[in-house]
Structures are given as structure tokens and as C-alpha cells.
Enzyme design. Sequence first.
Site, mmCIF file in Angstrom:
data_model
loop_
_atom_site.group_PDB
_atom_site.id
_atom_site.type_symbol
_atom_site.label_atom_id
_atom_site.label_comp_id
_atom_site.label_asym_id
_atom_site.label_seq_id
_atom_site.Cartn_x
_atom_site.Cartn_y
_atom_site.Cartn_z
ATOM 1 N N ASP A 10 -11.271 1.382 3.631
ATOM 2 C CA ASP A 10 -11.273 0.444 3.526
ATOM 3 C C ASP A 10 -12.830 0.189 3.547
ATOM 4 O O ASP A 10 -13.296 -1.218 2.654
ATOM 5 C CB ASP A 10 -10.760 -0.094 4.629
ATOM 6 C CG ASP A 10 -9.418 -1.032 4.769
ATOM 7 O OD1 ASP A 10 -9.561 -1.214 3.555
ATOM 8 O OD2 ASP A 10 -8.869 -1.181 5.872
ATOM 9 N N GLN A 21 -4.841 -2.339 10.210
ATOM 10 C CA GLN A 21 -4.763 -3.318 8.731
ATOM 11 C C GLN A 21 -5.125 -4.286 10.153
ATOM 12 O O GLN A 21 -5.046 -5.089 11.395
ATOM 13 C CB GLN A 21 -3.198 -3.238 8.674
ATOM 14 C CG GLN A 21 -2.822 -4.498 7.862
ATOM 15 C CD GLN A 21 -3.313 -4.749 6.408
ATOM 16 O OE1 GLN A 21 -3.300 -4.305 6.064
ATOM 17 N NE2 GLN A 21 -4.054 -6.034 6.593
ATOM 18 N N LYS A 62 0.523 -1.078 -0.183
ATOM 19 C CA LYS A 62 -0.233 -0.249 -0.519
ATOM 20 C C LYS A 62 0.800 1.504 0.279
ATOM 21 O O LYS A 62 0.706 2.280 -0.544
ATOM 22 C CB LYS A 62 -0.685 -0.176 1.133
ATOM 23 C CG LYS A 62 -2.042 -1.272 1.043
ATOM 24 C CD LYS A 62 -2.986 -1.364 2.282
ATOM 25 C CE LYS A 62 -3.963 -2.794 2.936
ATOM 26 N NZ LYS A 62 -4.365 -2.939 3.742
#
Length: 292
Positions: A119, A96, A52
Site C-alpha cells: 500500500d 483494508q 482487488k
Amino acid sequence: MELIDGKATSAQIKAEIAETVARMTAEGRRAPHLVAILVGHDGGSETYVANKVKACEACGFRSTVIRREADVTEAELLSLIDNLNNDAEVDGFIVQLPLPRHIDEQRVTEAIRPEKDVDGFHPVNVGRQSLGLPCFRSATPAGIVELLKRYNIPTRGKRCVIIGRSNIVGKPLASLMMQRGIDATVNVCHSATEDLASITREADILVAALGKPGFVTADMVKEGATVIDVGTTRVPDATRKSGFRLSGDVDFENVAPKCSYITPVPGGVGPMTIVSLMQNTLRAAMHEIYPE
């Protein structure tokens, strides 16, 4: 059979995003800023976050990784999230997953403000998606839909069968595939589905998202189907320097010859998941979904 190249498609999209960011900065606006919170030292999570960061660099974004040890308390993590929620220099951030067992993942997800939830996991964004309203779409389903569009794979009136009902892939993808403009007829299959193969053989578009290597075999796929393999499981492989390889949920060698289109693992859906996160971050910076 045509291979759906997620790596090449994601590179094209990142170039498109970079052009937009270049115009933004030329106009005196700051580049989008994405923050990733990484708890502990899970190997898979380390790899995902590193990818990312690379994607942010390719898009011209600013990126920050905030690390915390696995023994961080839930209260400390929630306090960090609150700070990011109120930081005007942060356009979007992710926590995460997976998190250590002592931390409630749902509580953490709901603590992120919807307008920074790039997300697409917050219940507000999930609900807005189900209603067809503007939202940050869950990254993997959004990436799958983008692949179908860019490869001009017909969806209107086609039967889409999804194996797996997770909140991250199966459920949000089903919602997306049913929406106007995509117009697929959707079946979601799971561990309680009876006679699974008879259902998957009717699929024009078959999506495997259950995390079981090689689960989808040739006898489960009809001739000419499009097969999207979401699985990425590490399996032992003594011939590799790493000692493992990534395996999808589809028996690629035997299924591919029956397909019109199929995604490989790796290089298929994975890169699209990351680039979808970049698209959400750009939209957050431009206040497209939630106006100021």
C-alpha cells in the site's frame, strides 16, 4: 476536452503485468501472492477488496482474503500481521482501512514490514519516496502519475495544485509531482488556505482530493487545465437500484468543457489505484525495491 479513461488504462497495465507473470511461472517461479485483511463488514471496504481480488485474477496473481469480525482485538490483529510478515509465500499484504475505532491504525500500519507494505503507507516507504529512493509508492498518487504519463500530459515546469493534504493522497502526490523527471511546481491547498479559487485558477494540473462532492466548480478552473478528480463519495440517488451514486469532488458537467483533460468518476482514478497495488505486488515478488 479529452476524457482520461482510467478503466481502459488499468486494463492495459494489468495485461502487461499478466505477461510478466506468465514469463515468471514459465521459468518455474511462483506467481505473486497478495493478501488482504478485511476487518468488519463495511460496504465500501467489501467492494474495494472484491475489486482487488478480481485484479489479482486478471494479473495471474494468487490472492487471499483474511476476514476478522469488527470486535477483533488490536493484539490479535497485530499477531496476524506478524505471521504474514514472516510468511515466505506472501509477497505483500494490505490491511483494508478504515479499521474499527478501538484499533490504532498507525500502529497497525507500522507493524507491516516495509518490504511487504504494498500500500506504500509505512513511514519507511513514505520517507524513501520523499528522498526519491526506490520504494513502494502510495497507490492512488502512483496511479495519478501513471495516467499523466500515459496520456502524455506535460508536467515539467507546470503548476500543479492539489486540494487536500491527506497522508494517502495529497502529501505523497505532492512529493511525487516535485521529483526529477516529473518536475512540476506544486501547491497543496487545504481547509486553512485563503482565497482558494485564485490559486486553483492558476493550475495547469488541478487535483481534487478532499471528499466533498462537487466542490470544484467551473469558476475555480482555468481554460485548458487538466483536472484529476480523486473524490468518490456515495450520494443518495433514487433513480439508481442501489439508492446511491458515486460523486467526485468536481462539478463534472460544468468543469469538463473548460478542460483539456479530465478524469470521470467512476472510471478515472479508482481503477488506477488498484492497478498500482498490483504493480507494487509484482515488484515485491521480484524483490525490485528491497533485494533479498
